[in-house]
Design an enzyme around this catalytic site. Structure first.
Site, PDB file in Angstrom:
ATOM      1  N   CYS A 174      37.984 -48.371  35.817  1.00 29.10           N
ATOM      2  CA  CYS A 174      36.880 -47.896  34.977  1.00 29.10           C
ATOM      3  C   CYS A 174      35.706 -47.413  35.846  1.00 29.10           C
ATOM      4  O   CYS A 174      35.218 -48.143  36.697  1.00 29.10           O
ATOM      5  CB  CYS A 174      36.417 -49.002  34.032  1.00 29.10           C
ATOM      6  SG  CYS A 174      35.100 -48.417  32.946  1.00 29.10           S
ATOM      7  N   GLY A 207      46.422 -38.943  34.275  1.00 31.28           N
ATOM      8  CA  GLY A 207      45.332 -37.996  34.422  1.00 31.28           C
ATOM      9  C   GLY A 207      45.713 -36.585  34.047  1.00 31.28           C
ATOM     10  O   GLY A 207      46.638 -36.006  34.628  1.00 31.28           O
ATOM     11  N   ASP A 208      44.996 -36.062  33.028  1.00 30.10           N
ATOM     12  CA  ASP A 208      45.109 -34.650  32.635  1.00 30.10           C
ATOM     13  C   ASP A 208      46.470 -34.240  32.077  1.00 30.10           C
ATOM     14  O   ASP A 208      46.790 -33.049  32.092  1.00 30.10           O
ATOM     15  CB  ASP A 208      44.751 -33.713  33.810  1.00 30.10           C
ATOM     16  CG  ASP A 208      43.301 -33.849  34.237  1.00 30.10           C
ATOM     17  OD1 ASP A 208      42.562 -34.610  33.582  1.00 30.10           O
ATOM     18  OD2 ASP A 208      42.918 -33.210  35.225  1.00 30.10           O
ATOM     19  N   ARG A 252      43.392 -39.143  26.905  1.00 26.55           N
ATOM     20  CA  ARG A 252      42.593 -38.319  25.978  1.00 26.55           C
ATOM     21  C   ARG A 252      43.431 -37.388  25.114  1.00 26.55           C
ATOM     22  O   ARG A 252      43.108 -37.156  23.955  1.00 26.55           O
ATOM     23  CB  ARG A 252      41.556 -37.523  26.792  1.00 26.55           C
ATOM     24  CG  ARG A 252      40.476 -38.404  27.395  1.00 26.55           C
ATOM     25  CD  ARG A 252      39.687 -37.685  28.460  1.00 26.55           C
ATOM     26  NE  ARG A 252      40.511 -37.399  29.631  1.00 26.55           N
ATOM     27  CZ  ARG A 252      40.131 -36.634  30.650  1.00 26.55           C
ATOM     28  NH1 ARG A 252      38.944 -36.093  30.643  1.00 26.55           N
ATOM     29  NH2 ARG A 252      40.945 -36.430  31.669  1.00 26.55           N
ATOM     30  N   LYS A 262      45.881 -51.063  36.888  1.00 27.36           N
ATOM     31  CA  LYS A 262      45.573 -49.638  36.703  1.00 27.36           C
ATOM     32  C   LYS A 262      44.387 -49.316  37.592  1.00 27.36           C
ATOM     33  O   LYS A 262      43.356 -49.971  37.515  1.00 27.36           O
ATOM     34  CB  LYS A 262      45.253 -49.354  35.237  1.00 27.36           C
ATOM     35  CG  LYS A 262      44.890 -47.907  34.982  1.00 27.36           C
ATOM     36  CD  LYS A 262      44.851 -47.648  33.484  1.00 27.36           C
ATOM     37  CE  LYS A 262      44.406 -46.229  33.165  1.00 27.36           C
ATOM     38  NZ  LYS A 262      42.957 -46.061  33.301  1.00 27.36           N
ATOM     39  N   ALA A 292      38.587 -47.573  25.829  1.00 30.58           N
ATOM     40  CA  ALA A 292      37.641 -48.371  25.053  1.00 30.58           C
ATOM     41  C   ALA A 292      37.066 -47.525  23.927  1.00 30.58           C
ATOM     42  O   ALA A 292      36.679 -46.369  24.141  1.00 30.58           O
ATOM     43  CB  ALA A 292      36.533 -48.864  25.980  1.00 30.58           C
TER      44      ALA A 292
HETATM   45  C1  LIG Z   1      36.807 -42.919  25.987  1.00 26.92           C
HETATM   46  C2  LIG Z   1      37.553 -43.470  27.167  1.00 26.92           C
HETATM   47  C3  LIG Z   1      37.652 -44.832  27.332  1.00 26.92           C
HETATM   48  C4  LIG Z   1      38.359 -45.369  28.415  1.00 26.92           C
HETATM   49  N1  LIG Z   1      38.493 -46.727  28.530  1.00 26.92           N
HETATM   50  C5  LIG Z   1      39.275 -47.234  29.517  1.00 26.92           C
HETATM   51  C6  LIG Z   1      39.559 -48.641  29.565  1.00 26.92           C
HETATM   52  O1  LIG Z   1      39.128 -49.430  28.708  1.00 26.92           O
HETATM   53  N2  LIG Z   1      40.333 -49.099  30.595  1.00 26.92           N
HETATM   54  C7  LIG Z   1      40.860 -48.231  31.558  1.00 26.92           C
HETATM   55  O2  LIG Z   1      41.556 -48.684  32.467  1.00 26.92           O
HETATM   56  N3  LIG Z   1      40.629 -46.910  31.491  1.00 26.92           N
HETATM   57  C8  LIG Z   1      39.874 -46.399  30.493  1.00 26.92           C
HETATM   58  N4  LIG Z   1      39.720 -45.042  30.399  1.00 26.92           N
HETATM   59  C9  LIG Z   1      40.451 -44.157  31.338  1.00 26.92           C
HETATM   60  C10 LIG Z   1      41.810 -43.751  30.748  1.00 26.92           C
HETATM   61  O3  LIG Z   1      42.655 -44.865  30.584  1.00 26.92           O
HETATM   62  C11 LIG Z   1      42.519 -42.713  31.644  1.00 26.92           C
HETATM   63  O4  LIG Z   1      42.729 -43.293  32.904  1.00 26.92           O
HETATM   64  C12 LIG Z   1      41.723 -41.441  31.804  1.00 26.92           C
HETATM   65  O5  LIG Z   1      41.219 -40.980  30.561  1.00 26.92           O
HETATM   66  C13 LIG Z   1      42.578 -40.327  32.459  1.00 26.92           C
HETATM   67  O6  LIG Z   1      43.726 -40.062  31.687  1.00 26.92           O
HETATM   68  P1  LIG Z   1      43.788 -38.805  30.664  1.00 26.92           P
HETATM   69  O7  LIG Z   1      43.420 -37.576  31.462  1.00 26.92           O
HETATM   70  O8  LIG Z   1      45.198 -38.778  30.176  1.00 26.92           O
HETATM   71  O9  LIG Z   1      42.772 -39.050  29.598  1.00 26.92           O
HETATM   72  C14 LIG Z   1      38.976 -44.503  29.355  1.00 26.92           C
HETATM   73  C15 LIG Z   1      38.866 -43.114  29.181  1.00 26.92           C
HETATM   74  C16 LIG Z   1      38.179 -42.595  28.108  1.00 26.92           C
HETATM   75  C17 LIG Z   1      38.107 -41.092  27.924  1.00 26.92           C
END
Ligand SMILES: Cc1cc2nc3c(=O)[nH]c(=O)nc-3n(C[C@H](O)[C@H](O)[C@H](O)COP(=O)(O)O)c2cc1C
Length: 343
Positions: A100, A201-202, A225, A139, A18
């Site tokens: 979320c 994740g990560d 991210r 998810k 988001a």
């Molecule tokens: C700023 C931000 C907004 C996010 N918004 C959502 C969202 O709208 N829906 C969702 O399922 N996960 C959301 N997430 C979680 C991410 O989809 C993801 O699961 C999480 O960041 C872990 O993955 P990563 O380590 O690759 O970032 C959000 C994460 C961040 C950092």
């Protein structure tokens, strides 16, 4: 990767975020090699006032080969309606948000709060699956907390309901974003269902994305991210997956082209006479810009002052001028040096 009857190009996906994964950024990541990109979570619930933000989150851009709308809610009937709306908007897949961790979302018993209630989860999954003819996915986190790890039974319910894909972020809700991802928990879900599972994740670097894939046995990886201001994580990870060497960080010329392309996509179709819209769009772009330019940071107080002045601009033309000036100071072939900074 196969989802339903669709053969996608690759097995790397952009995670929904988001405030980040708007249509412009999704198109940038698709161009860089993401197989699909999930939009920002869209609220379900007819009681909710229709806002411009909700309308935009359901909208699908035909240029996305496989547009995915993510829906959020706790009421099976409203979630079914939300899924119908996503399908009617042109989505190729609907994704259900059980992940979320935000207090405001869990406070309404939505998102990862549903990991505490497998029965309700099952009702939502069945309602969504029977409301649409397009593929559906969910998810989730691994559970609510260490004592309530429910990802396996909920993934099995998704499979029984006819879902086509499950994504697991390898943390519980109580862990939020702390500690490290539990690959073994994701692997347990992979073993428990015959559906494709995406590990999430990560995956902060191409090597980490590859390691997550290997440690979990998942069908693919969802990257969040680390893609912000860094769509090259997709092309670079794809190279590793294909057995080629990692092409490494992009050179300044490529970063410049992508920054301007991203900015142009962001402004596409926008009514700039709407008060504050241009400034809002430029502010939205800042989080990407900081990451795009990380690793090229001009040295010295002067350079840093110019960079922070650029990040305060609110007009597109002024930002473009500042960017041209920024890239004039960096040799075109200079390589961005950010991998060491990424966790
Ligand atoms: C700023 C931000 C907004 C996010 N918004 C959502 C969202 O709208 N829906 C969702 O399922 N996960 C959301 N997430 C979680 C991410 O989809 C993801 O699961 C999480 O960041 C872990 O993955 P990563 O380590 O690759 O970032 C959000 C994460 C961040 C950092």
């Amino acid at each position: 990767m196969q989802i339903g009857s669709c053969e996608l190009d690759g097995n790397l996906a952009l995670a929904p975020m988001a405030g980040v994964t708007d249509p412009a950024f999704r198109l940038v990541c698709l161009k860089a090699g993401a197989a699909f990109a999930v939009g920002e979570m869209a609220a379900s619930g007819s009681h909710l006032q229709e806002t411009e933000m909700t309308r935009r989150r359901y909208a699908c851009d035909a240029r996305e080969r496989f547009p995915v709308v993510q829906i959020l809610g706790a009421d099976p009937v409203e979630m079914a309606r939300a899924a119908e709306r996503a399908q009617a908007s042109g989505a190729a897949m609907v994704d259900v948000n059980f992940g979320c961790p935000a207090r405001v979302v869990c406070g309404k018993a939505c998102g990862s709060a549903i990991m505490r209630e497998p029965q309700l989860a099952g009702k939502i999954l069945r309602a969504v699956a029977s409301a649409v003819t397009i593929p559906v996915s969910v998810k989730m986190r691994t559970g609510w907390d260490a004592a309530t790890k429910t990802a396996v039974p909920i993934a099995q319910m998704a499979q029984d309901a006819g879902f086509s894909l499950v994504t697991v972020h390898g943390r519980t809700r109580s862990e939020r974003f702390s500690g490290s991802v539990n690959a073994a928990d994701i692997a347990e879900v992979v073993r428990a269902v015959s559906l494709p599972v995406l590990a999430n994740g990560d995956a902060a670097t191409p090597a980490k994305a590859l390691a997550l894939l290997r440690e979990t046995g998942a069908a693919g990886v969802m990257i969040g991210r680390a893609a912000c201001g860094n769509p090259w994580i997709f092309s670079r990870t794809r190279a590793l997956l294909a057995g080629r060497p990692d092409p490494g960080e992009p050179a300044a010329r490529e970063v410049r082209e992508t920054v301007f392309h991203h900015l142009a996509l962001l402004f596409e179709g926008e009514a700039l006479d709407a008060p504050g819209r241009e400034a809002w769009l430029v502010r939205t772009f800042r989080k990407h810009l900081m990451q795009y330019l990380r690793g090229f940071c001009p040295q010295g107080t002067d350079g840093r002052a110019r960079l922070s002045a650029m990040l305060r601009l609110e007009a597109r033309a002024a930002l473009e001028d500042a960017l041209e000036e920024f890239f004039r100071q960096v040799p075109e072939t200079a390589v961005r040096m950010t991998d060491g900074c990424r966790r």
